[in-house]
Design an enzyme around this catalytic site. Sequence first.
Site, PDB file in Angstrom:
ATOM      1  CB  CYS A   1     -10.831   3.586  -5.412  1.00  0.00           C
ATOM      2  SG  CYS A   1     -10.267   3.417  -7.695  1.00  0.00           S
TER       3      CYS A   1
ATOM      4  CD  GLU B   1      -9.357   5.379   6.276  1.00  0.00           C
ATOM      5  OE1 GLU B   1     -10.181   4.800   7.341  1.00  0.00           O
ATOM      6  OE2 GLU B   1      -8.763   5.704   5.243  1.00  0.00           O
TER       7      GLU B   1
ATOM      8  CB  CYS C   1      -4.676   0.047  -4.085  1.00  0.00           C
ATOM      9  SG  CYS C   1      -5.843   1.152  -3.384  1.00  0.00           S
TER      10      CYS C   1
ATOM     11  CB  CYS D   1       0.991   4.635   0.091  1.00  0.00           C
ATOM     12  SG  CYS D   1       1.335   5.633  -0.184  1.00  0.00           S
TER      13      CYS D   1
ATOM     14  CB  CYS E   1      -4.434  -1.658  -7.804  1.00  0.00           C
ATOM     15  SG  CYS E   1      -5.320  -0.034  -8.877  1.00  0.00           S
TER      16      CYS E   1
ATOM     17  CB  CYS F   1      -3.084  12.314   1.857  1.00  0.00           C
ATOM     18  SG  CYS F   1      -3.282  10.661   0.767  1.00  0.00           S
TER      19      CYS F   1
HETATM   20  N1  SAH Z   1      -6.527   6.775  -7.465  1.00  0.00           N
HETATM   21  C1  SAH Z   1      -5.064   6.910  -7.593  1.00  0.00           C
HETATM   22  C2  SAH Z   1      -4.885   7.854  -6.816  1.00  0.00           C
HETATM   23  C3  SAH Z   1      -4.851   7.238  -5.295  1.00  0.00           C
HETATM   24  S1  SAH Z   1      -4.246   5.933  -4.734  1.00  0.00           S
HETATM   25  C4  SAH Z   1      -3.882   6.836  -8.231  1.00  0.00           C
HETATM   26  O1  SAH Z   1      -4.058   5.639  -7.699  1.00  0.00           O
HETATM   27  O2  SAH Z   1      -3.442   6.872  -8.289  1.00  0.00           O
HETATM   28  C5  SAH Z   1      -2.443   7.092  -4.189  1.00  0.00           C
HETATM   29  C6  SAH Z   1      -1.214   6.164  -4.428  1.00  0.00           C
HETATM   30  O3  SAH Z   1      -1.571   5.076  -3.067  1.00  0.00           O
HETATM   31  C7  SAH Z   1      -1.358   5.368  -5.773  1.00  0.00           C
HETATM   32  O4  SAH Z   1       0.203   5.329  -5.927  1.00  0.00           O
HETATM   33  C8  SAH Z   1      -0.914   3.955  -5.018  1.00  0.00           C
HETATM   34  O5  SAH Z   1      -0.190   2.871  -5.746  1.00  0.00           O
HETATM   35  C9  SAH Z   1      -0.478   3.842  -3.537  1.00  0.00           C
HETATM   36  N2  SAH Z   1      -0.806   2.497  -3.090  1.00  0.00           N
HETATM   37  C10 SAH Z   1      -2.459   1.869  -3.363  1.00  0.00           C
HETATM   38  N3  SAH Z   1      -2.180   0.807  -2.419  1.00  0.00           N
HETATM   39  C11 SAH Z   1      -1.032   0.567  -1.998  1.00  0.00           C
HETATM   40  C12 SAH Z   1      -0.185  -0.433  -0.855  1.00  0.00           C
HETATM   41  N4  SAH Z   1      -0.772  -0.842  -1.036  1.00  0.00           N
HETATM   42  N5  SAH Z   1       1.256  -0.109  -0.530  1.00  0.00           N
HETATM   43  C13 SAH Z   1       1.659   1.093  -0.547  1.00  0.00           C
HETATM   44  N6  SAH Z   1       1.130   2.297  -1.988  1.00  0.00           N
HETATM   45  C14 SAH Z   1      -0.187   1.840  -2.525  1.00  0.00           C
HETATM   46 FE1  SF4 Z   2      -8.101   3.088  -7.345  1.00  0.00          FE
HETATM   47 FE2  SF4 Z   2      -6.006   2.025  -5.646  1.00  0.00          FE
HETATM   48 FE3  SF4 Z   2      -6.286   1.640  -7.769  1.00  0.00          FE
HETATM   49 FE4  SF4 Z   2      -5.507   4.254  -6.688  1.00  0.00          FE
HETATM   50  S1  SF4 Z   2      -4.628   2.740  -6.213  1.00  0.00           S
HETATM   51  S2  SF4 Z   2      -7.387   3.351  -8.707  1.00  0.00           S
HETATM   52  S3  SF4 Z   2      -7.444   3.782  -5.112  1.00  0.00           S
HETATM   53  S4  SF4 Z   2      -8.066   0.962  -5.801  1.00  0.00           S
END
Ligand code: SAH
Ligand code: SF4
Length: 401
Positions: free
Chosen positions: A142, A122, A149, A373, A146, A135
Amino acid sequence: MSADTKLMPIPGPDTVPVPRAVVPRADGKVELVGLPKDDIRRVLEEAGLDARQAKLRAKQIWHWIYNRGVSDFEAMTDIAKAQKPWLNERFTITRPDVVEAQVSVDGTRKWLLKTHDGHDFEMVFIPDADRGTLCVSSQVGCTLNCRFCHTGTMKLVRNLEPAEIVGQVMLARDALGEWPSSPDGRMLTNIVMMGMGEPLYNFDNVKQALKIVMDGDGLGLSKRRITLSTSGVVPMMERCGDEIGVNLAVSLHAVTKEVRDEIVPLNKKYGIEQLLEACAAYPGANNARRITFEYIMLKDKNDSDDDARELVRLLKHYELPAKVNLIPFNPWEGSEYQTSTPERIRSFSNIVFEAGISAPVRTPRGRDIDAACGQLKTAAEKRKRADLDREAAAQGLNDAA
Ligand code: SAH
Ligand code: SF4
């Protein structure tokens, strides 16, 4: 054709397993998008053009691709008609396929895209009064899981190729009607590598793609308008600054080992101190070019006043040229956390702000189309967190992370 999803170690000091596809295009053609100009010359020469011709054609084709947005050799008016079938047989200039395009009530746009070998990913465009931010995704899924996420719950991962990364920017230009490329009055002004995936686990492809995006003869976006976000892949951060030179954003999200280990499992490998030291050494960071620390606001998890004070202490201790981005958590089906209350977020923000560090709260955009995000994940891939954990445990991924 399906991807090769065998687990392969990433070369270098890290051993996070990544399923990686080595799938050539089904039509056997060479993709010209994403190739450095000199590589276009090389592939033309390898296909049989003499050195002088190859050099000239490479220059012309590059111009058509990146300045005019052309994806058909037929439209290249300065190339001899007789040569076009020859080019068509061997080479291609493609964009990722668009499966679906959605527009939010707030103007945010989201595209569901497909790679040539059938994987969905996406891309999101966020228009603001004074800028427009794309973006961009770096991987399909990934590996890092996390816990807050949605992308981290996708199992299938393959690195996106340079063509697929540059292709996102070109697709956005197509959709916004921004060819020929000119720096004036563009809607697409900024790029954030914050879509799906961890860009520093796909370093070479991200670098090759961003070089073309930043090339004055290419897509022509200044490195100051590009931000790469990492969850903290410490061994690659210096190279990111030295070799790509874009702005850095770091997904910090917690200030204690206990909490960061839980929500960003990569922390077990590269802890907070190591990460902040790498930030302090980030090439090119200074007070005029600050590092953005992203901090997701999770109710009763990382959002207390004490957490805010500890955040300030850490940023000061490492003398970081920092700004903090507070991101209200966007819940998704099956997620185990809740968003902090607005009062809590305000209090947290005030503490950081009063210490002299800017701490804006990021307003969620495109919520109605799941473009916010961390929500990037295709419907086809929806899985429950618990299933994923079981599978990861079975594969020993938890130890690696
Ligand atoms: N993998 C990289 C870049 C992609 S994630 C990283 O983690 O930095 C991009 C952003 O989206 C990160 O700051 C992440 O913390 C945020 N993000 C992920 N899941 C989210 C959620 N459920 N609500 C708000 N922000 C989120
Ligand atoms: Fe991967 Fe999501 Fe963690 Fe970014 S925030 S490193 S996209 S799992």
